[in-house]
Scaffold this active site. Sequence first.
Site, PDB file in Angstrom:
ATOM      1  N   TRP A  23      -2.821  -4.147   2.586  1.00 10.31           N
ATOM      2  CA  TRP A  23      -1.387  -4.024   2.897  1.00 10.31           C
ATOM      3  C   TRP A  23      -1.173  -2.876   3.885  1.00 10.31           C
ATOM      4  CZ3 TRP A  23       1.826   0.196   2.079  1.00 10.31           C
ATOM      5  CH2 TRP A  23       3.178  -0.023   2.288  1.00 10.31           C
ATOM      6  N   HIS A  24      -1.978  -1.811   3.761  1.00 11.17           N
ATOM      7  CA  HIS A  24      -1.803  -0.664   4.657  1.00 11.17           C
ATOM      8  C   HIS A  24      -2.213  -0.973   6.085  1.00 11.17           C
ATOM      9  CE1 HIS A  24      -1.488   1.552   0.863  1.00 11.17           C
ATOM     10  NE2 HIS A  24      -0.851   2.472   1.566  1.00 11.17           N
ATOM     11  N   GLY A  25      -3.200  -1.829   6.252  1.00  6.45           N
ATOM     12  CA  GLY A  25      -3.619  -2.109   7.618  1.00  6.45           C
ATOM     13  C   GLY A  25      -4.760  -3.097   7.662  1.00  6.45           C
TER      14      GLY A  25
ATOM     15  N   PHE B 176       2.512   1.199   8.887  1.00 11.80           N
ATOM     16  CA  PHE B 176       2.180   0.201   7.872  1.00 11.80           C
ATOM     17  C   PHE B 176       3.329  -0.771   7.685  1.00 11.80           C
ATOM     18  CE2 PHE B 176      -0.277   4.014   6.273  1.00 11.80           C
ATOM     19  CZ  PHE B 176      -1.389   3.671   6.997  1.00 11.80           C
TER      20      PHE B 176
END
Lengths: 367, 480
Positions: free
Chosen positions: B323-325, B480
Amino acid sequence: MARRFFITLVAAAVAFGAAVVAFNAWVDPFQHYRKAAHFPARFYNAWQRYENPGLAKHWDYNRVVTGSSLMECIIPADVDRSFGGRTINLSVSAQTAYDAGQLLRTALRTGKPRHVIMNLDYNAFSGAPDRSGFAEPFPTYLYDDSIANDIPYVLGYATTRKSLETALGLRWSRFSSDPERMWYWMDGHRFHAAKAVEGLDPADLNARFRQPPRTLEGMKASFEANLAPLLEQNPGVRFSFLYAPYAILVWMDFDQRGQLEVTLAFREWLFERTRGLANVETFDFHAVPEVVTDLDHFTDIYHFSPNLARGIIEAMSQGRHRLTRESLAANNEWLRRAVREKTPAQVISEALARPLPPTLDGKAYVP
Amino acid sequence: MLFNSYEFLLVFLPLVVAGYFAIGRHSALGANVFLAAASLLFYAWWRLDFVWVLLASVAVNYAFGRRLSRDAAAGTPHKPVLVAGITFNLVLLGYYKYADFFITNVNALAGAHLGLLQVALPLGISFFTFTQVAYLVDASKAKAAEYSATNYLLFVTFFPHLLAGPIIHHREMMPQFADAALKRIHWENMARGAVLFTLGLAKKVLIADQVAPWANAGFANAGSLTFLDGWITMLAYAMQLLFDFGGYTDMALGAALMLNIRLPRNFDSPYRSVDIQEFWRRWHMTLSRFLRDYVYIPLGGNRGGEARMLALFVVTFVVGGLWHGAAWTFVVWGAMHGLALVALHFWRKAGIALARPLAIALTAFFAAAAFVVFRAASLADAWGVLSAVLGLKGVGMALTVPEWAWMARRVVPPGELAAGMAGLGALVLALVLAFTPRNSDDIAARIDLGRPRLGLVFGLLLALSAVFVQNATEFIYFIF
């Protein structure tokens, strides 16, 4: 109770902020509102992008010299001796076409400059047309005539720190106080061949300087966006473009990186692009063999000596090395040949074997 | 628009607060419309073209949500509609965020030469996508129903949470937007919100931004760090991230509270946790909540036996990492936390107890070490830092990072010394504050509003922070 707390908080913030704004506007360390008045002028080499627009607005001059670090050591008095008039040097380290365009637009808006001498550095045209030479956001608020967007200047940390240093007489940052040498950095530098090739890897000449790649289309777009409008909108201002000399190893580096033909093609395109403009002339010192192949003129492969800088200005004032269609073709051909006459390793080993010259300022020479 | 920008501090926030309450005196709906419009302006300030992505996402999710709410209210939940709604969100997120990552890996594995899409990432897309996925799931279970397009638009775009969270639930926000009594100035909320906002801004510009160059310098020299270099790098980034994201969250919660809107808490002194499970109850709490409620539990949670539960720990955190990257560093970072939870499970089973200070130190070290992987440009860079930290390159005290060379010199120019000391001072201050019991939420909640002198102190802190805003830097979590 809570209301009083909130009002106190806001009032304190506003009062403190207003005091900072007033202090910074009074000291005006980057001369954004006036020529240095309350304290002696300080020229901070690390803050040229912040200080140059103020100098352009408030100092007296009728000629601007600008360019990258190659031009920072041009002495205005030397230019005045050769050309007459009153010169200001508004060069910027790692200047890009965008930086130059913004600065010249600000200067030209004042109506003061009648003559602009600008070095054309190919690296200045690499990347996007709005690329500035430094990663920090470009301080556009200093380049316009509005005070409505000046909050970053009058409230910001950089200004506040410089105001405190100025008001308290502190010398925490490196600066010059000599208007003739605002951005001069050559003191203590030695100019000779062995120094010029120091730290170079003959197999990867760009390793030390890490110059970015260029495309012809990108360079054209950058010129059209940043400089072309200034030339066309100011027909009464004489623009003297200058290809200041590089050591031959720079051209060998271009060749190593597959950038030589792009660079030569840009020279040809730019000449044709500006040929019809009566207010534009170009001087080419890139193909002067006794300069380009004599590394004793340089402290590294890009930066030439103050003595050669004087010589270049004098040569320009005499109309020497002014580019014509014929000389451009000949110069480009000479550059193509010159990069292949020797290998980088040969040039470097010969340079290391040269005896040291007797002076720090390089050889006196008028190309 | 950045919270730490002059246009936000001096123009946008004061005008929005004033306008919201001025309109709210006459019309609750008008105030919400005003707030939604201001939020869209806030979003558009950066790039106008991203507004269409946001509005399209809002419109489609609103339509899915209405249908799901109607079906749920009628007792005929329609799973394909929910699947379609979630798929829409995942496709949108996948296109903008993961397509190039996927193509790059396909090219690497199959030796293909597929071209990258190279699309720009709309700001906050991970946040507004997750917020709306949660809404759709809740709507399908009759836990959320929204029939007002204005309120739904405001729920998604409300500027304090839009770009970097907290990730909110429909049910905790809508009653507040609908309450006409909250459209009047509430001075206690205004004061406490201003205090929290001030603390957040100070955390960002006086600490995180001062420490950032140290972390950046360390990671730029990841391959050649020594033992001491490695520790400075790791600690600097651990503190930068806490004070950057924590500062942003404080500003978001503070700005919202000034408008009488309470956003969920997102941080609670995470580095004071005694184990990694507690860490995730204190760090990015609304993401933990989302992953628990909408990933871990729907996949089975602890209902399928120990082995399945432990596997789901890892799966859930890998999803959290992704989800962050779109990078393997984020996958590895998520897996590290999932595996740490597995290890904790067996540790507890074994009944091994640690002294509290030791447990806190161990947890903080693990979290900081994992953040090295999170921050590094590549796994090789991460190993460069971590191997230095672990002493695998020796344990000498030499400093090799050029930016820190001043510490080893006898004579340092005053300017360089001042800049260096500012960074070092900020790092030491951050370490002290990170382990101090009272955090910014506690201070804002408990401050004695009967003492105007404290208002004066916070006013000066706000102004001082505003001075440091000049070199505005983006908040880390915006990407993000």
